[in-house]
Design an enzyme around this catalytic site. Structure first.
Site, PDB file in Angstrom:
ATOM      1  CB  CYS A  34      15.528 -18.568  11.871  1.00 36.59           C
ATOM      2  SG  CYS A  34      16.524 -19.984  12.382  1.00 36.59           S
ATOM      3  CG  ASP A 442     -17.896   7.495   3.866  1.00 42.20           C
ATOM      4  OD1 ASP A 442     -18.554   6.604   3.311  1.00 42.20           O
ATOM      5  OD2 ASP A 442     -17.807   7.623   5.106  1.00 42.20           O
TER       6      ASP A 442
END
Length: 492
Positions: A34, A442
């Site tokens: 599971c 940037d």
């Protein structure tokens, strides 16, 4: 994580979905495995065994739980935040290399012997490349069985199985049901869901919550290249260049999943298309771990608390993104889209879109290598950068795929004319998938730094960002989000 028994037991007992995909729980008394968040009553700790992959569970003789469907849980974030041999191998297996080229092909791409790769994967994942690829084929088969009306023979070969007998045996072994029984148990479509036809699939892409879709889909929509990408009716759509043909994908954010509509020319491309879409949307990230780290900085903490779960918008085609990064050097987002659209119209491969909005595949490096530089409407130095890049991509001198070695690729890119730190880092962040790529030069980052009181010079900002490692690419998303640029908002 699967070796930390106490931590795994706590995760299972609390049904903590954050750990789905990190490890799998096998129950010795039932013979099933599971995901940690399985809704059934947790077994006794003495009956639990923990494995690092679904393939390891299957190889140990356990079958998938019918309730929690562990084979459909989000992938481990380990393979997107590392660049070592195992991580590169896992990315290639997800991209279907073992199915197409076998283990020798996987080894050749990585530059190691098949024995070394087997040993490394077994040590860390408890399964070799063939078992991992088999688990992936089983998942693809289940998806086709449950969501299409295709005959089982067609599904077997579309999922990558060599024979119908192998397909039947694998499905029975993994899911404890025959393929026809698996189809009979499949949930019916909800009202309003478009019917699936041969070559078209509607599916759900799971992710670890939280996920903030605004800057993720906003970035993809705002930078979309006409003809290749579009935003339509609340969904991001684009064309895909795939190993066996081309495809179209439509992706729209939902509260607990990403709705995905795939139209494929060849169903053998299914697993590759899903893998590339998940990678583009960064769906296997662990947002809780990332955000917890970034919250330790008092400047970033309010940004994270305001909109947690930001992802890094990546790409389905690394070479395409590198070309677009060059086209976007020192120009606006609109200008970069215009340059890319001209290339697409002149050199892209035309495709048919039933909905009419998409017209081309982005041109491959081989097609762009023959472009006359004088036909490019850009400065001469950038033409040289463009032609050098596409030639090296076409020749294989620069490799940007899932098998790429990040440090080596950075070095090769920096050696190209016209490639500075910004271009290399944006490619590392969005094409290579480096979660620690950072863009201190940037313009948007520098504006955000000034507004937030962070150091404004690249060197000082890089020094401050050391506390954000190894998640600086995610810090970039939070810093970008302080601006009113269209990349930060879902289109209306």
């Amino acid at each position: 994580m699967h070796t930390d028994t106490e931590r795994c037991v706590r995760a299972v007992q609390s049904k903590d979905a954050r750990f789905d995909g990190w490890f799998f729980t096998a129950v010795v008394t039932t013979g099933i495995y599971c995901r940690p968040s399985c809704p059934v009553v947790p077994p006794k700790p003495a009956n639990m065994r923990f494995f690092p992959s679904a393939a390891a569970c299957q190889q140990a003789g356990f079958r998938a739980c019918k309730r929690c469907r562990p084979d459909t849980s989000p992938g481990s974030p380990e393979w997107n935040q590392r660049a070592d041999l195992v991580a590169r191998a896992m990315r290639l297996i997800a991209d279907g290399v073992v199915d197409r080229e076998g283990v020798p092909g996987l080894a050749a791409r990585l530059g190691y012997s098949t024995r070394q790769i087997e040993r490394q994967l077994l040590a860390e994942l408890g399964a070799g490349p063939l078992a991992l690829a088999r688990a992936q084929r089983a998942q693809a088969a289940r998806l086709l069985i449950e969501t299409t009306p295709l005959p089982m023979a067609d599904i077997a070969f579309a999922a990558g199985f060599a024979s119908i007998r192998t397909f039947n045996d694998t499905v029975r072994e993994v899911f404890a049901l025959a393929p026809t029984d698996l189809r009979a148990r499949a949930p019916r479509s909800t009202p309003g869901t478009p019917p699936n036809t041969a070559g078209a699939l509607t599916l759900r892409l799971p992710f670890r919550a939280p996920l903030n879709p605004d800057s993720l889909f906003g970035h993809l929509a705002a930078t979309a290249v006409p003809g290749v990408e579009e935003w339509r009716d609340g969904a991001y759509r684009r064309t895909l260049r795939l190993p066996y043909g081309h495809g179209l994908v439509s992706l729209s954010p939902q509260p607990d999943h990403i709705a995905c509509r795939l139209t494929l020319g060849d169903l053998r491309d299914l697993t590759v298309a899903i893998s590339r879409c998940r990678r583009m949307l960064d769906l296997d990230a662990d947002p809780v771990a990332i955000d917890d780290q970034l919250r330790t900085d008092p400047v970033l903490a309010p940004l994270v608390d305001k909109a947690p779960g930001r992802r890094v918008p990546r790409t389905v085609d690394e070479a395409e993104f590198a070309v677009r990064a060059v086209l976007g050097q020192q120009v606006s987002t609109a200008a970069a889209r215009t340059h890319a659209a001209r290339l697409v119209t002149a050199h892209g491969e035309r495709i048919d879109d039933p909905e009419g909005g998409l017209t081309h595949l982005f041109p491959a490096p081989e097609a762009l290598a023959s472009v006359n530089p004088e036909s490019l409407a850009m400065p001469r130095t950038r033409r040289t950068t463009f032609t050098t890049l596409v030639r090296q991509l076409a020749d294989g001198e620069v490799r940007l795929g899932p098998d790429s070695d990040w440090p080596e690729t950075r070095t090769r890119l920096l050696a190209l004319p016209g490639f500075g730190p910004w271009t290399v880092d944006v490619i590392a962040m969005r094409a290579l998938g480096d979660p620690d790529a950072f863009l201190p030069t940037d313009l948007g980052i520098r504006r955000a730094a000034q507004e937030l009181g962070l150091p404004s010079t690249p060197a000082a900002l890089t020094a401050r960002a050391a506390a954000w490692r190894p998640w600086r690419a995610y810090a970039v998303q939070y810093l970008w989000a302080t601006d009113s640029h269209p990349i930060n908002f879902l289109p209306v």
